[in-house]
Scaffold this active site. Sequence first.
Site, mmCIF file in Angstrom:
data_model
loop_
_atom_site.group_PDB
_atom_site.id
_atom_site.type_symbol
_atom_site.label_atom_id
_atom_site.label_comp_id
_atom_site.label_asym_id
_atom_site.label_seq_id
_atom_site.Cartn_x
_atom_site.Cartn_y
_atom_site.Cartn_z
ATOM 1 N N LYS A 43 0.828 -1.217 0.000
ATOM 2 C CA LYS A 43 0.000 0.000 0.000
ATOM 3 C C LYS A 43 0.859 1.262 0.000
ATOM 4 O O LYS A 43 0.452 2.298 -0.523
ATOM 5 C CB LYS A 43 -0.926 0.005 1.216
ATOM 6 C CG LYS A 43 -1.913 -1.164 1.259
ATOM 7 C CD LYS A 43 -3.064 -0.988 0.300
ATOM 8 C CE LYS A 43 -4.044 -2.150 0.351
ATOM 9 N NZ LYS A 43 -5.048 -2.105 -0.707
ATOM 10 N N GLU A 56 -9.814 5.495 3.127
ATOM 11 C CA GLU A 56 -10.593 4.415 3.723
ATOM 12 C C GLU A 56 -9.601 3.286 4.008
ATOM 13 O O GLU A 56 -8.564 3.203 3.362
ATOM 14 C CB GLU A 56 -11.661 3.935 2.736
ATOM 15 C CG GLU A 56 -11.183 2.956 1.642
ATOM 16 C CD GLU A 56 -10.207 3.565 0.642
ATOM 17 O OE1 GLU A 56 -10.171 4.808 0.526
ATOM 18 O OE2 GLU A 56 -9.469 2.807 -0.012
ATOM 19 N N SER A 102 2.008 -9.655 -0.696
ATOM 20 C CA SER A 102 1.642 -8.241 -0.611
ATOM 21 C C SER A 102 1.905 -7.609 0.756
ATOM 22 O O SER A 102 2.066 -6.401 0.857
ATOM 23 C CB SER A 102 0.168 -8.071 -0.977
ATOM 24 O OG SER A 102 -0.644 -8.880 -0.153
HETATM 25 C C1 LIG Z 1 -1.403 -7.022 2.748
HETATM 26 C C2 LIG Z 1 -2.545 -6.706 1.843
HETATM 27 N N1 LIG Z 1 -2.690 -7.395 0.690
HETATM 28 C C3 LIG Z 1 -3.713 -7.158 -0.144
HETATM 29 C C4 LIG Z 1 -4.687 -6.239 0.140
HETATM 30 C C5 LIG Z 1 -5.827 -6.083 -0.814
HETATM 31 O O1 LIG Z 1 -5.760 -4.925 -1.592
HETATM 32 P P1 LIG Z 1 -5.474 -4.959 -3.139
HETATM 33 O O2 LIG Z 1 -6.336 -6.010 -3.746
HETATM 34 O O3 LIG Z 1 -5.815 -3.601 -3.584
HETATM 35 O O4 LIG Z 1 -4.035 -5.257 -3.339
HETATM 36 C C6 LIG Z 1 -4.605 -5.498 1.327
HETATM 37 C C7 LIG Z 1 -5.633 -4.503 1.661
HETATM 38 O O5 LIG Z 1 -5.768 -4.022 2.732
HETATM 39 C C8 LIG Z 1 -3.496 -5.740 2.198
HETATM 40 O O6 LIG Z 1 -3.373 -5.076 3.351
#
Ligand SMILES: Cc1ncc(COP(=O)(O)O)c(C=O)c1O
Lengths: 401, 271
Positions: free
Chosen positions: A104, A126, A387
């Site tokens: 993020k 948000e 992520s």
């Molecule tokens: C660690 C992590 N992965 C994935 C996501 C999902 O978001 P996005 O699909 O936009 O990558 C989030 C959202 O809060 C997150 O904190």
Amino acid sequence: MRDVLPWCEPVLLDGTMGEPRARGRFGEYGGRYAPESLVEVCREVDEAFREAWADPGFRGALARLLAVHAGRPTPLTPAGRLSEALGVRLYLKREDLTHTGSHKINNVLGQALLATRMGRRRLIAETGAGQHGVATATAAALLGLEATVFMGERDIERQALNVFRMRMLGAEVVPVTAGSRTLKDATSEAMRHWVGATGDSHYCVGSVVGPDPYPWMVREFQRVIGDEARGQCAAELRTGVPDYVVACVGGGSNAAGTFAGFADTPARLVGVEAEGGAGAARGRLGVMHGCRSLFLQDDDGQITQAHSIAAGLDYPGVGPEHAHLRDLGRARYVTVTDDEAVGAAVRLARTEGIVPALESAHALAWVIRAAGGGDLPAGSTVLMTLSGRGDKDVSTLKELL
Amino acid sequence: MTNPTLAAGAVERHLRARRDTGRGLLMPYVTGGITPSWTDYLRAFAAAGADAIEVGLPFSDPTLDGVTIQQAGDTALARGASTRRILAELSGMPDLGVPLVASTYYNLVLHDGAEAFCAALRRAGVGGLIVPDLPVHEADELTDVAAAAGIELVLLASPVTPQPRLAEISCRSRGFVYAVSLMGTTGERAALAASAAELTERIRRVTDRPVLLGFGISTPDQAREARRHADGVVVGAAVMRRVLDGAGPDDLRAFLATLRQALDQECDRPR
Ligand SMILES: Cc1ncc(COP(=O)(O)O)c(C=O)c1O
């Protein structure tokens, strides 16, 4: 197996994952379905982003922030023991190692820099898991901006650690009590607040959703994941390009950023959604939060609540570009259950010494389930975006394990 | 030049005719399905001198509504309200002699397809439609479908809308132009926003279509002041707060009568 459509050969269309067509369209999806009071500010953000993105000065300043503050580039880690057990060669793109612990921050630093360029003094955001909120609070502190973060009450309970982090960073956290008290309601509330605050505040949307230009802009800010990984794969892999590129999908920003680096290669793209929040796999055409995309809805057209153990995947829709990639057959969207995700998180911890965020564990859960079968043949090379890190989820996991 | 009154749809003809007599227009709002006998509110509105009635079709995620109308929508949905049910209940009503204007979010319009949606409105006796998350640049696909079904698609204008775009909105809007008085969501406010006067004045420069001011108009004084700038007012949250507090049709009729009176007084004054 459920939800798995037969593979089409990857479609390599010129311009796939390039700039959206006129009026912010990805195929039939996207657009700017904003109340009239927000149309002008969307236009301003669009104009400012186009200018900034074409300006080497802005790009340089962002690259430097990403390097010295966020810790980029992130490594590509071969998952040795797990690869051996699964019979595929798995590489992890380590967004969990960024400052604040998830991808993020890539998007937020970009938008915060843009906000200062636009003369805004406050960021609105948000958040679901709290990762986007923490990233926003961090960027605001770094650049001397104020931050107001909307968060569903239910998420405030299950992500208490991140709420504390945001407040410690000086952000105001506003509990949202409407509806399901999760990410969708926090997003609605942030939009309502933005209508009355367009003069001095920038709405820092946390995923590839929202009115044009957000889905495109957020993907461009996340593209650094895919671009770095592409270079790292070229150096590391015999084949240069992985056979499969896998990422979890809430709104879809880490997946979009990852896919963007590989859209013009033969790599097969796989987005993994939560069973209870599968906008791309099971959504129906609709309009919410400013864009036309796929949303979970009931027979009357009311948006239904998502349910996922991973707060960041608890969203009943998906970004418009993913809907388009799905229609093109360029990417495939699959789902995993809460239990599979928890199992995958434990397995990664014990084989590779990495505790992943429960969101990221969804991507891994699909790799574990599919490895060796027709959907992911033995011997394949897999790039998976990890992520985020699991610190925020330890209390959830502690209850379960 | 063509006569605008003859070219207009039924809602607009009705509003123009009333406006041209010097009357200040009053359009109260009710969330469809809010109570079992919610259509009684429509009768009360008509009896209190409403010139049009806005019927909200509740949506799960009303991003342009403040807490009052959010709560009204949640209450209606919890009672099992749906587009289909609300329209069925409207179909069963005798003609009130007051045009009905539906308002809802675009997701509900698209759900069964815009054609089916507009046809269903028409069958229920609804003449106009307001979709707050459908701005003019996205409205192409609905304008023709609505026109073909005989539904007047009302477009909204905001204090920050630039003048050329305001001209386009005023030109393409049907029924009336909905002037959003302030930069914010629906909900009662202590005073009429300062932005209301300038916005209506800018709209007037580009159209002679009726202009109704909405968002935040909650008291007779505010209605009177709004009338100084616009052809009339939309009153939503002030009605729905009373309904949520248990007010019945007679109470609402009395409340709207005070607004009616304020609007009538204002039009007697020399301008
Ligand atoms: C660690 C992590 N992965 C994935 C996501 C999902 O978001 P996005 O699909 O936009 O990558 C989030 C959202 O809060 C997150 O904190």
